[in-house]
Design a protein around this motif. Structure first.
Motif, PDB file in Angstrom:
ATOM      1  N   ARG A  79       0.815  -1.217   0.000  1.00  0.00           N
ATOM      2  CA  ARG A  79       0.000   0.000   0.000  1.00  0.00           C
ATOM      3  C   ARG A  79       0.845   1.261   0.000  1.00  0.00           C
ATOM      4  O   ARG A  79       0.448   2.285  -0.545  1.00  0.00           O
ATOM      5  N   LEU A  80       2.015   1.192   0.620  1.00  0.00           N
ATOM      6  CA  LEU A  80       2.920   2.342   0.648  1.00  0.00           C
ATOM      7  C   LEU A  80       3.788   2.429  -0.607  1.00  0.00           C
ATOM      8  O   LEU A  80       4.513   3.397  -0.782  1.00  0.00           O
ATOM      9  N   GLY A  81       3.706   1.413  -1.454  1.00  0.00           N
ATOM     10  CA  GLY A  81       4.514   1.400  -2.670  1.00  0.00           C
ATOM     11  C   GLY A  81       5.957   1.019  -2.403  1.00  0.00           C
ATOM     12  O   GLY A  81       6.849   1.391  -3.158  1.00  0.00           O
ATOM     13  N   LEU A  82       6.189   0.260  -1.345  1.00  0.00           N
ATOM     14  CA  LEU A  82       7.552  -0.120  -0.970  1.00  0.00           C
ATOM     15  C   LEU A  82       7.789  -1.623  -1.094  1.00  0.00           C
ATOM     16  O   LEU A  82       8.683  -2.168  -0.459  1.00  0.00           O
ATOM     17  N   ALA A  83       6.992  -2.293  -1.917  1.00  0.00           N
ATOM     18  CA  ALA A  83       7.123  -3.740  -2.052  1.00  0.00           C
ATOM     19  C   ALA A  83       8.079  -4.143  -3.169  1.00  0.00           C
ATOM     20  O   ALA A  83       8.400  -5.308  -3.306  1.00  0.00           O
ATOM     21  N   ASP A  84       8.541  -3.194  -3.964  1.00  0.00           N
ATOM     22  CA  ASP A  84       9.414  -3.549  -5.081  1.00  0.00           C
ATOM     23  C   ASP A  84      10.862  -3.706  -4.627  1.00  0.00           C
ATOM     24  O   ASP A  84      11.219  -3.404  -3.497  1.00  0.00           O
TER      25      ASP A  84
END
Length: 101
Positions: free
Chosen positions: A42-47
């Motif tokens: 959700r924070l866009g920090l999974a990559d």
């Protein structure tokens, strides 16, 4: 097996077995890991590049704090110098140095 599937199977197992301590511990661990992954997504920090991005942000924040502290020190230095200059001018006027020139 995904984390969601693992969590669902652990919940079924806990219900059937009367929820042993080890089963409950596994449920908590799996649900915590699943929740952490969802938050990162959700924070866009999974990559894969997220760790580098966070390192850069930490460096930028550290540099900002250092610059802010330096600016405050410089402002304080100038204020003290101005105060001392004013004090010296006041002493010179009081002693009548202008009349000697």
């Amino acid at each position: 097996m995904t984390h969601e599937d693992m969590l669902a199977s652990l919940m079924i197992q806990a219900n059937e077995e009367g929820a042993e301590l080890m089963t409950l511990r596994a449920i908590v661990e799996e649900s915590s890991e699943l929740a952490a992954e969802r938050v990162l997504e959700r924070l866009g920090l999974a990559d894969a590049g997220a760790e580098g991005d966070l390192d850069e942000l930490r460096e930028l924040l550290s540099a900002w704090r250092d610059a802010k502290a330096s600016a405050w020190r410089a402002l304080l230095d100038w204020a003290v110098r101005g105060l001392l200059a004013g004090l010296l001018i006041g002493i010179a006027v009081r002693l009548g140095v202008w009349e000697l020139l």
